[in-house]
Motif scaffolding. Structure first.
Motif, short mmCIF file in Angstrom:
data_model
loop_
_atom_site.label_atom_id
_atom_site.label_comp_id
_atom_site.label_asym_id
_atom_site.label_seq_id
_atom_site.Cartn_x
_atom_site.Cartn_y
_atom_site.Cartn_z
N GLU A 118 0.84 -1.19 0.00
CA GLU A 118 0.00 0.00 0.00
C GLU A 118 0.87 1.25 0.00
O GLU A 118 2.11 1.16 -0.01
N GLU A 119 0.24 2.39 0.06
CA GLU A 119 0.97 3.66 -0.02
C GLU A 119 1.87 3.89 1.20
O GLU A 119 2.98 4.40 1.07
N ASP A 120 1.38 3.54 2.37
CA ASP A 120 2.13 3.86 3.58
C ASP A 120 2.77 2.65 4.26
O ASP A 120 3.60 2.79 5.15
N LYS A 121 2.41 1.44 3.85
CA LYS A 121 2.98 0.26 4.50
C LYS A 121 2.90 -0.96 3.59
O LYS A 121 2.14 -1.00 2.62
N LYS A 122 3.72 -1.95 3.97
CA LYS A 122 3.74 -3.23 3.26
C LYS A 122 3.27 -4.31 4.23
O LYS A 122 3.60 -4.28 5.41
N GLN A 123 2.56 -5.26 3.70
CA GLN A 123 2.04 -6.36 4.51
C GLN A 123 2.73 -7.66 4.13
O GLN A 123 2.68 -8.09 2.97
N TYR A 124 3.40 -8.26 5.12
CA TYR A 124 4.06 -9.56 4.93
C TYR A 124 3.33 -10.61 5.75
O TYR A 124 2.61 -10.30 6.70
N SER A 125 3.55 -11.85 5.37
CA SER A 125 2.99 -12.97 6.14
C SER A 125 4.02 -14.10 6.19
O SER A 125 4.86 -14.24 5.30
N ILE A 126 3.92 -14.89 7.25
CA ILE A 126 4.76 -16.07 7.40
C ILE A 126 3.88 -17.20 7.92
O ILE A 126 3.02 -16.99 8.78
N ALA A 127 4.05 -18.38 7.36
CA ALA A 127 3.24 -19.55 7.72
C ALA A 127 3.96 -20.37 8.78
O ALA A 127 5.14 -20.69 8.63
#
Length: 235
Positions: A118-127
């Protein structure tokens, strides 16, 4: 797999000593029966065979037979002691196999994945996956994002409700994902080489045998734009 091979080797060794003990016992019993039969035959013959038999030879044979019998008895005792020792080692291996096998093992099934930018942040995930054969209950995740590499002992001790998330139970083979958000400004500075981004993750969980945990410290790499695991450990 290694524990199973060790257990099979100990079982084979245990039965080898046991069969050897049985063989020596049979030899000993056969020798005793032979000596007793010879004594009865000598008594029945009486004076008739006195002139034909050499009593010295019979006495010598009897002496050697008794000495050999003593040696066989000693060998049987030694083999039985070795068998008992092997049983004790097999019990230790079985206990270790039970402790390692029949418990949950929670850990990452892969690396960090970028889900959304997104414009202000990044979203990560870990399984995270339960690789064990026993369910893990009350799985709690502690997460810290910092510019310097965290100390794992202090990070675990400093965990509070503000940076913790309850994932709930994890059944054997089940996976659950944990989301991490990273500011774009911090990401940009890392790519420019003026700052660093470290992520500390610690998964604690409870099972019937006690409490355990898995921790990892990852760093954002400016060359690959991916996270690299710097440290991983199991408590």
């Amino acid at each position: 797999m290694i524990l199973e091979k060790s257990e099979l080797a100990l079982r084979a060794k245990k039965y080898r000593y046991f069969l050897a003990s049985l063989f020596l016992l049979v030899c000993l019993m056969s020798m005793v029966v032979t000596i007793k039969s010879q004594e009865v035959l000598t008594e029945n013959q009486g004076d008739v065979s006195h002139s034909n038999e050499n009593p010295i030879s019979l006495a010598v044979i009897k002496e050697y037979s008794e000495i050999l019998g003593v040696l066989l008895e000693a060998a049987v005792v030694v083999l039985l002691l070795k068998t008992v020792k092997d049983f004790a080692e097999l019990a230790k291996v079985s206990k270790l196999q039970t402790e390692v096998r029949f418990r949950p093992w929670v850990g990452p099934s892969g690396g960090f994945e970028l889900l959304r930018d997104e414009e202000d942040k990044k979203q990560y995930s870990i399984a995270m996956k339960n690789f064990g054969e026993v369910p893990a209950t009350n799985v709690v995740v502690s997460c810290i994002v910092s510019d310097t590499k965290p100390d794992k002992s202090n990070s675990v001790a400093q965990g509070n409700e503000n940076n913790q998330f309850h994932l709930g139970p994890l059944l054997p083979g089940m996976e659950k994902r944990y989301w991490i958000f990273l500011d774009n400004e911090r990401y940009r500075k890392t790519m420019e080489g003026t700052s660093n981004v470290f992520i500390f993750l610690y998964f604690s969980y409870v099972f019937p045998g006690g409490k355990s945990g898995y921790g990892m410290i990852s760093q954002l790499d400016s060359k690959t734009s991916n996270f690299i695991h710097r440290e991983m450990w199991i408590d």
